[in-house]
Design an enzyme around this catalytic site. Structure first.
Site, mmCIF file in Angstrom:
data_model
loop_
_atom_site.group_PDB
_atom_site.id
_atom_site.type_symbol
_atom_site.label_atom_id
_atom_site.label_comp_id
_atom_site.label_asym_id
_atom_site.label_seq_id
_atom_site.Cartn_x
_atom_site.Cartn_y
_atom_site.Cartn_z
ATOM 1 N N HIS A 19 0.845 -1.208 0.000
ATOM 2 C CA HIS A 19 0.000 0.000 0.000
ATOM 3 C C HIS A 19 0.877 1.253 0.000
ATOM 4 O O HIS A 19 0.638 2.196 -0.753
ATOM 5 C CB HIS A 19 -0.874 0.035 1.264
ATOM 6 N N LYS A 43 -16.410 -7.540 6.734
ATOM 7 C CA LYS A 43 -15.512 -8.293 7.606
ATOM 8 C C LYS A 43 -15.257 -7.474 8.873
ATOM 9 O O LYS A 43 -15.155 -6.250 8.810
ATOM 10 C CB LYS A 43 -14.152 -8.545 6.920
ATOM 11 N N ARG A 92 -1.816 -6.430 -8.313
ATOM 12 C CA ARG A 92 -0.617 -7.220 -7.984
ATOM 13 C C ARG A 92 -0.393 -8.328 -8.989
ATOM 14 O O ARG A 92 0.739 -8.612 -9.371
ATOM 15 C CB ARG A 92 -0.769 -7.834 -6.586
ATOM 16 N N SER A 130 -2.960 -7.754 3.072
ATOM 17 C CA SER A 130 -3.323 -7.535 4.485
ATOM 18 C C SER A 130 -3.806 -8.835 5.104
ATOM 19 O O SER A 130 -3.529 -9.126 6.273
ATOM 20 C CB SER A 130 -4.428 -6.485 4.597
#
Ligand code: PNS
Length: 164
Positions: A19, A43, A92, A130
């Site tokens: 990030h 979540k 990514r 994460s």
């Protein structure tokens, strides 16, 4: 050249080196970069919005055109409130592309002036997420090489060795 402000939205639970790399590289391309933390994720977050805000402020303190903010509800509504039309996201791997394409197209359907621009993750961070950081720390692993030091410290105090 017109002034460009972009919103870089995400959960940032916790912020990773990936990030931070995207924020630094993105901030060099635009006049103003708003990091927008999603508050009401489905979540249960590990870190509160206040904690994520504090970490992001600390690790981006050296970047004068970066602002840390948070939002609830739809991203396009937040972008409209901030009067911003451009969303920044990182990719990514090919596996990210499908979700990102869907989000970009949905966001444009919801608010036609929305454009999403993508930066590819730096190769050295392309495997960091994460979710994996959380898994590593809860299982007693060392996350020092994948998150900024300020984040590693908070993770260690949330999960002291006795609690892992
Ligand atoms: O870091 P993440 O979890 O990949 O970020 C996802 C995020 C926060 C960008 C996305 O879930 C989002 O924008 N949520 C807000 C709700 C919304 O606007 N949903 C419709 C977009 S498809």
């Amino acid at each position: 050249m017109p002034s460009l402000t972009v919103i870089y939205p995400g959960s940032f639970d916790p912020p990773t080196n990936g990030h931070l790399d995207l924020i630094s590289r993105g901030s060099r391309l635009v006049n103003h970069l708003i990091v927008a933390i999603l508050q009401n994720s489905q979540k249960e977050p590990l870190f509160t919005t206040e904690e994520r805000t504090a970490m992001l402020k600390e690790i981006t303190a050296h970047l004068p055109n970066v602002e840390i903010d948070s939002f609830n509800g739809l991203l396009v509504d937040y972008a409209a409130r901030r009067n911003v039309n451009t969303i920044l996201r990182g990719i990514r791997a090919v596996s990210d592309y499908e979700t990102e394409l869907q989000m970009a197209l949905l966001n444009r359907r919801l608010r036609p002036e929305t454009e999403t621009v993508f930066l590819t993750a730096a190769a050295e961070h392309s495997f960091v997420s994460s979710r994996m950081v959380k898994e590593i720390i809860t299982l007693g692993g060392d996350v020092a090489s994948v998150v900024p030091e300020a984040v590693a410290q908070r993770l260690r105090s949330k999960f002291p060795p006795a609690k892992r």
